[in-house]
Motif scaffolding. Structure first.
Motif, short mmCIF file in Angstrom:
data_model
loop_
_atom_site.label_atom_id
_atom_site.label_comp_id
_atom_site.label_asym_id
_atom_site.label_seq_id
_atom_site.Cartn_x
_atom_site.Cartn_y
_atom_site.Cartn_z
N TRP A 176 3.22 0.02 -5.87
CA TRP A 176 2.46 0.61 -4.76
C TRP A 176 1.01 0.75 -5.16
CZ3 TRP A 176 5.22 0.90 -0.42
CH2 TRP A 176 6.62 0.95 -0.54
N TRP A 177 0.14 0.26 -4.30
CA TRP A 177 -1.29 0.38 -4.62
C TRP A 177 -1.97 1.41 -3.75
CZ3 TRP A 177 -4.66 -0.86 -0.62
CH2 TRP A 177 -4.22 -1.76 0.35
N SER A 178 -3.05 2.00 -4.29
CA SER A 178 -3.82 2.92 -3.46
C SER A 178 -5.26 2.45 -3.31
CB SER A 178 -3.77 4.34 -4.02
OG SER A 178 -3.90 4.32 -5.41
N ALA A 179 -5.70 1.52 -4.16
CA ALA A 179 -7.03 0.94 -3.98
C ALA A 179 -6.85 -0.54 -3.68
CB ALA A 179 -7.87 1.13 -5.24
N ALA A 180 -7.57 -1.03 -2.68
CA ALA A 180 -7.35 -2.40 -2.21
C ALA A 180 -7.73 -3.44 -3.25
CB ALA A 180 -8.14 -2.63 -0.93
N LEU B 87 -3.23 6.23 -10.94
CA LEU B 87 -3.46 4.83 -11.30
C LEU B 87 -2.29 4.20 -12.05
CD1 LEU B 87 -7.23 4.89 -12.30
CD2 LEU B 87 -6.20 3.86 -10.29
N VAL B 88 -1.65 4.96 -12.92
CA VAL B 88 -0.59 4.34 -13.71
C VAL B 88 0.79 4.94 -13.45
CG1 VAL B 88 -2.18 3.74 -15.56
CG2 VAL B 88 -0.92 5.88 -15.69
N GLY B 89 0.85 5.90 -12.51
CA GLY B 89 2.10 6.64 -12.35
C GLY B 89 3.14 5.99 -11.45
N GLY B 90 2.72 4.98 -10.67
CA GLY B 90 3.68 4.38 -9.75
C GLY B 90 4.22 5.42 -8.81
N THR B 91 5.54 5.40 -8.59
CA THR B 91 6.10 6.37 -7.66
C THR B 91 6.66 7.59 -8.36
OG1 THR B 91 8.19 5.21 -7.73
CG2 THR B 91 6.70 4.66 -5.95
N GLU C 298 0.83 -1.20 0.00
CA GLU C 298 0.00 0.00 0.00
C GLU C 298 0.87 1.25 0.00
OE1 GLU C 298 -2.93 0.20 3.06
OE2 GLU C 298 -3.95 1.89 2.11
N GLN C 299 0.43 2.24 -0.75
CA GLN C 299 1.22 3.46 -0.87
C GLN C 299 0.98 4.39 0.32
OE1 GLN C 299 0.87 5.35 -4.65
NE2 GLN C 299 2.62 6.63 -4.32
N ARG C 300 1.48 4.00 1.44
CA ARG C 300 1.43 4.84 2.64
C ARG C 300 2.42 4.21 3.63
NH1 ARG C 300 -3.88 3.25 6.23
NH2 ARG C 300 -3.30 1.09 6.57
N PRO C 301 2.89 5.00 4.59
CA PRO C 301 3.88 4.44 5.50
C PRO C 301 3.30 3.43 6.48
CG PRO C 301 3.41 6.72 6.06
CD PRO C 301 2.69 6.46 4.78
N ILE C 302 2.04 3.64 6.89
CA ILE C 302 1.44 2.78 7.90
C ILE C 302 1.49 1.32 7.44
CG2 ILE C 302 -0.68 2.32 9.21
CD1 ILE C 302 -1.44 5.24 8.78
N ASN C 303 1.78 0.43 8.30
CA ASN C 303 1.98 -1.01 8.06
C ASN C 303 3.35 -1.30 7.46
OD1 ASN C 303 -0.64 -1.09 8.74
ND2 ASN C 303 -1.40 -1.92 6.82
N ASN C 304 3.72 -0.58 6.41
CA ASN C 304 4.96 -0.93 5.72
C ASN C 304 6.18 -0.70 6.59
OD1 ASN C 304 3.54 -1.65 3.41
ND2 ASN C 304 3.50 0.47 2.70
N VAL C 305 6.21 0.43 7.31
CA VAL C 305 7.39 0.68 8.15
C VAL C 305 7.43 -0.31 9.32
CG1 VAL C 305 7.73 3.09 7.52
CG2 VAL C 305 6.20 2.54 9.39
N GLU C 306 6.26 -0.69 9.80
CA GLU C 306 6.24 -1.66 10.90
C GLU C 306 6.78 -3.01 10.41
OE1 GLU C 306 3.38 0.28 10.35
OE2 GLU C 306 2.33 0.59 12.26
N TRP C 307 6.30 -3.45 9.27
CA TRP C 307 6.78 -4.72 8.73
C TRP C 307 8.28 -4.66 8.45
CZ3 TRP C 307 2.18 -5.53 4.81
CH2 TRP C 307 1.13 -6.18 5.48
N ASN D 3 5.21 3.91 -13.90
CA ASN D 3 6.35 4.83 -13.93
C ASN D 3 5.98 6.02 -14.81
OD1 ASN D 3 6.42 3.76 -16.49
ND2 ASN D 3 8.24 2.51 -16.12
N GLN D 4 6.95 6.89 -15.09
CA GLN D 4 6.65 8.09 -15.87
C GLN D 4 6.15 7.74 -17.26
OE1 GLN D 4 9.83 10.90 -15.91
NE2 GLN D 4 9.75 11.21 -13.71
#
Lengths: 369, 539
Positions: free
Chosen positions: A222-226, B483-487, A175-184, B405-406
């Protein structure tokens, strides 16, 4: 006290029967997440409630992902149109802090457990905020595809498989957020589970977590939707990933995907209701009546027939039955089942309420590097 | 003309000077035009301009600190962060009063969240302190209660502090009763108590809608009464409760007490942290540059303005990336869109309308569907990679990374924004008379020269219009990059969305948005100076 009179009205009415002492609004707007989760609430809470109260009509709004912002905007405009909002615990804390959610007294407004325990005892530690009425326990947990593991690699049984790119090469979804990932990350860097937040509080601890994440940075999507990780795993884009356990359940059991769950170090999280602050009396009376019904022992257990999230009441656990359509027992699929919860990580809400802004900007900067 | 030989101004038919007559006619016309557009103008002002202005105003607005902690902010005036010392008792005393009031109103946590953007940990510090304020006050409340039970009775206090006329009206009245009126001279006799009681009365009536005549006062009132009495106030009073007051004056000398500083440090030792106090002071003015500084990776700290540490600096980079990628996308749409628009303008009607439908069809398709389609095409196990592997161009291990990615963002957004380039280009090209190119050729120009020197210059306004449209749309995009940009393919708008909907840091979101808006306006202005906005044709 205004609230007390209303509560007494509800108490007199008891469970289910229509309260006549207190005037109640007949329209109610509930806010939830849409999808399978919302339909489980509709079937387990709303439909039986409307059967008992035929005059009541319920409108659903699928705005939970933006609930915090929308509620603030409504509050500023002085026109709150929602009556009950489903949010995750962290959002509930934020809404409570902002004064946008009503503070509640669990023992006063929630029903006693079926086993006679008080609401406060029955929900126990899950009452993480003064405004939060818990419904379910879900977890962020990992899953993998046995058929895509390299030849001879053992089936992963630890969360640290996420960080082991040698044994399990390929992409992983986080998931694209720090929560959970930094703990793991810290857990897999050798920090004891109980010390994680103490370590994370220090600058070095945070650097250590990011250094660990650095080792897999190029391998992460990194995902933002589950919904993304199950899709990615089904497409073969990733070998393993994290998502909500209910998403994995529906992919595995309902869509027959060849995934395996990796329950190790699953992170428990909570979802529940908040009542917006400042509702007019008649609407508040209706909402309190509904909440009292919708969070009683039986209703919470009923919900588990539609989705694999654990009921937030201890007294509900023995009542969990079979899946409504598949007919399989739901007990073993709950994140709270003993088999699955051998190693559970409990996420520290109040710690994150403080450190979220700080770590989030670090996380974003780290991602952008 | 015979008029030219006459002296004096030229007259209109009605005998008025022609100049004035013309002017008034013109003004009438203008007024009529204005009236005609008035409904739209008012609509746009109310529904578009005003909300935007209000939102952008949040980027500097910062009244929350002085609204929530008014006394503390004043008390902090005399304190200097550079002294290296934690503020003294008067500041903590002011903080106690402010915090008590704020926690009753439940607004202290809101300030905690606000300051937590600046210093990590303030959020829980405030939440916790709010819970403890009553306990501090109760130290005194309990002792006054032990002395004389009257001191914890709402009716006693109402008669003691309230105006007799007010009380006779309020006693027995239904909630919330008539507005509280202080007894004359009370604010001189017991200044701190009077202030605290007024705060309580206002809150009880306005927020809780209770009747002050019967409501038991806050513990804060007792703490302030102790403060007043130990300072020697309350002498020579002979109204209601004079006996009790006299007895209390005698007794307070033996009361158990604590300093507020100690009390706060007992709650949490972080209250002795200079950074916390420095930050409260730095953010106490009603307007702050803090959000804008954050938006450019700097920070307003007690020491002044500082650059954000490298591991937290992200916004400047994102702004740069957003502009750079938007320009790339604009350029790509020109490259791909120009030939299509050219073809549209050249082909006979039948074929060109077919082609037009092909351009418009994706334009009418949902943004999310098109973005998801690109995922299916571009991912490593996706259609394009499968085809390439099947054709033997790449091997299975060497599948191309074209998404998250970009590159993914540029491809998907170029496709999505292409119609915004093609349509204005086409509308300009359709008006270029074919005879010009024919004339050039008949004068000996080659195909290339005729295109380069005759056709292309005439199509430039279309490029300009398309570029402005595409660029401005691209710079504010966030769904597709998310959605498609990654980091490395996400835009600044993704952060704005995050701060609006998730972190609730609307001030920072507004600052980032203002900068983005300013950047677009500057680019627009530069474009106007270089190309001239009159040369832009949108159709």
């Amino acid at each position: 006290m205004k609230l007390k009179t209303i509560l007494m009205g509800t108490a007199v009415a008891g469970f289910g029967s229509v309260a006549t002492a207190q005037e109640m609004a007949n329209d109610m707007t509930l806010v939830s997440w849409g999808g399978a989760y919302q339909s489980s609430q509709q079937k387990a809470y709303a439909e039986p409630y409307m059967e008992m109260n035929p005059d009541v009509s319920i409108t659903w709004d699928e705005s939970s992902p933006e609930a915090v912002a929308k509620l603030r905007a409504m509050n500023e405009a002085g026109n709150v149109t929602w009556d009950l909002v489903d949010v995750v615990a962290a959002d509930a804390i934020r809404l409570c802090d902002e004064g946008l959610a009503m503070e509640i007294d669990a023992d006063e407004i929630l029903a006693e457990g079926d086993d006679g325990s008080s609401a406060e005892d029955d929900f126990g530690d899950l009452l993480v905020s003064d405004c939060f009425i818990p419904q379910i326990v879900y977890s962020i947990t990992a899953a993998y595809r046995p058929d895509r593991l390299p030849e001879g690699a053992p089936a992963p049984d630890s969360i640290c498989a996420l960080f082991d790119t040698e044994t399990y090469p390929g992409k992983r979804a986080l998931e694209q957020r720090p929560i959970n990932n930094v703990e793991w990350a810290l857990l897999c860097d050798g920090v004891a589970k109980d010390d994680i937040y103490d370590v994370l509080e220090t600058e070095e601890g945070q650097d250590r977590a990011f250094a660990k994440l650095d080792t897999i940075k190029d391998d992460v999507i990194w995902w933002s939707a589950a919904a993304e990780p199950p899709q990615l795993l089904a497409d073969g884009e990733i070998v393993m990933g994290s998502s909500y356990n209910g998403r994995w359940f529906s992919a595995i059991e309902e869509q027959d995907q060849p995934f395996e769950m990796l329950w190790d170090a699953q992170v428990f999280d909570l979802d529940g209701w908040i009542i917006p602050a400042g509702l007019p009396d008649d609407r508040l009376a209706r909402v309190l009546d509904f909440v009292n019904f919708a969070t009683d022992t039986q209703r919470l257990a009923d919900q588990a027939a539609y989705i694999s999230y654990g009921p937030a009441r201890q007294s509900s656990a023995p009542l969990v039955g079979d899946h409504a359509e598949l007919g399989i027992p739901m007990g073993p699929h709950m994140p709270t089942a003993p088999e699955n919860s051998k190693n559970v990580f409990v996420y520290n809400y109040s710690w994150w309420a403080d450190y979220r802004d700080d770590l989030d900007s670090k996380f974003q900067a780290w991602l952008a590097q | 003309m015979s008029d030219a030989t006459q002296d004096g101004p030229v007259l209109a038919a009605d005998g008025r000077p022609l100049k004035a007559s013309l002017r008034s006619a013109l003004r009438r016309q203008k007024m009529r035009a204005l009236l005609l557009i008035a409904p739209l103008l008012i609509f746009v002002l109310i529904t578009f301009i005003a909300p935007i202005a209000d939102m952008l105003f949040r980027s500097v607005e910062n009244g929350i600190v002085s609204d929530t902690l008014p006394r503390t902010v004043v008390a902090l005036d005399d304190w200097d962060y550079g002294s290296g010392e934690v503020p003294d008792e008067p500041v903590f005393e002011a903080l106690f009063v402010d915090m008590y009031d704020a926690s009753e109103r439940k607004i202290h946590t809101r300030l905690g969240s606000r300051l937590n953007y600046e210093v990590t940990g303030v959020s829980s510090l405030f939440r916790q302190a709010g819970r403890e304020m009553e306990d501090i006050g109760e130290i005194y409340e309990d002792q006054f209660d032990a002395l004389d039970e009257n001191w914890t009775q709402g009716e006693f206090w109402a008669q003691f502090m309230g105006d007799p006329d007010w009380y006779s009206e309020a006693a027995g009245a239904e909630d919330p009763g008539p507005t509280f009126v202080m007894k004359e001279g009370m604010d001189e006799l017991l200044p701190l108590t009077a202030e605290a009681y007024q705060m309580f009365a206002t809150f009880a009536q306005e927020e809780d809608e209770d009747n002050v005549a019967t409501e038991d006062p806050w513990a804060l009132v007792h703490a302030r009464l102790y403060q007043d009495l130990t300072a020697g106030a309350g002498e020579g009073y002979d109204g209601f409760g004079a006996e009790e007051l006299a007895a209390a004056r005698e007794a307070v000398g033996d009361f158990e007490s604590t300093t507020y500083k100690e009390a706060f440090l007992n709650v949490d030792e972080d209250w002795a942290d200079l950074e916390i106090w420095g930050t409260i002071k730095a953010y106490s003015p009603n307007y702050t540059p803090g959000y804008f500084l954050k938006a450019v990776d700097a920070q307003l700290t007690p020491h002044g303005v500082e650059a954000q540490p490298d591991d937290q600096a992200v916004y400047v980079k994102l702004f740069g990336r957003t502009v750079w990628m938007s320009l790339t996308i604009t350029f790509m749409t020109i490259l791909l869109g120009y030939p299509v628009a050219f073809l549209l303008a050249q082909l006979p009607m039948r074929q060109s309308s077919m082609l037009m439908i092909l351009v418009l069809l994706p334009f009418w398709t949902s943004l999310l569907v098109r973005t998801s389609a690109w995922k299916v095409l571009l991912q490593q196990q996706g259609v394009i990679n499968d085809l390439l592997v099947w054709a033997g161009i790449i091997n299975d291990a060497g599948r191309l990374v074209m998404i998250n990615n970009q590159l993914g963002t540029i491809i998907a957004m170029t496709h999505i924004l292409l119609p915004f380039m093609i349509l204005p280009l086409y509308s300009v090209m359709a008006t270029i008379p074919p005879t010009y190119v024919r004339a050039a050729k008949s004068l000996g120009a080659t195909n290339v020269t005729a295109f380069r020197r005759v056709y292309f210059p005439q199509s430039v306004p279309g490029i300009g219009a398309g570029s402005i449209l595409v660029f401005i749309l691209a710079i504010g995009y966030y769904i597709t990059p998310a959605l498609v940009g990654g980091t490395d393919g996400i835009f600044i708008s993704n952060r704005i969305a995050y701060h609006i909907s998730s972190s609730l840091n609307w001030g920072l979101a507004a600052a980032l948005g203002s900068i983005l808006l300013a950047a677009v306006l500057i680019l627009y202005w530069a474009y106007d100076r270089i190309v001239g906005i009159d040369n832009v044709k949108l159709g």
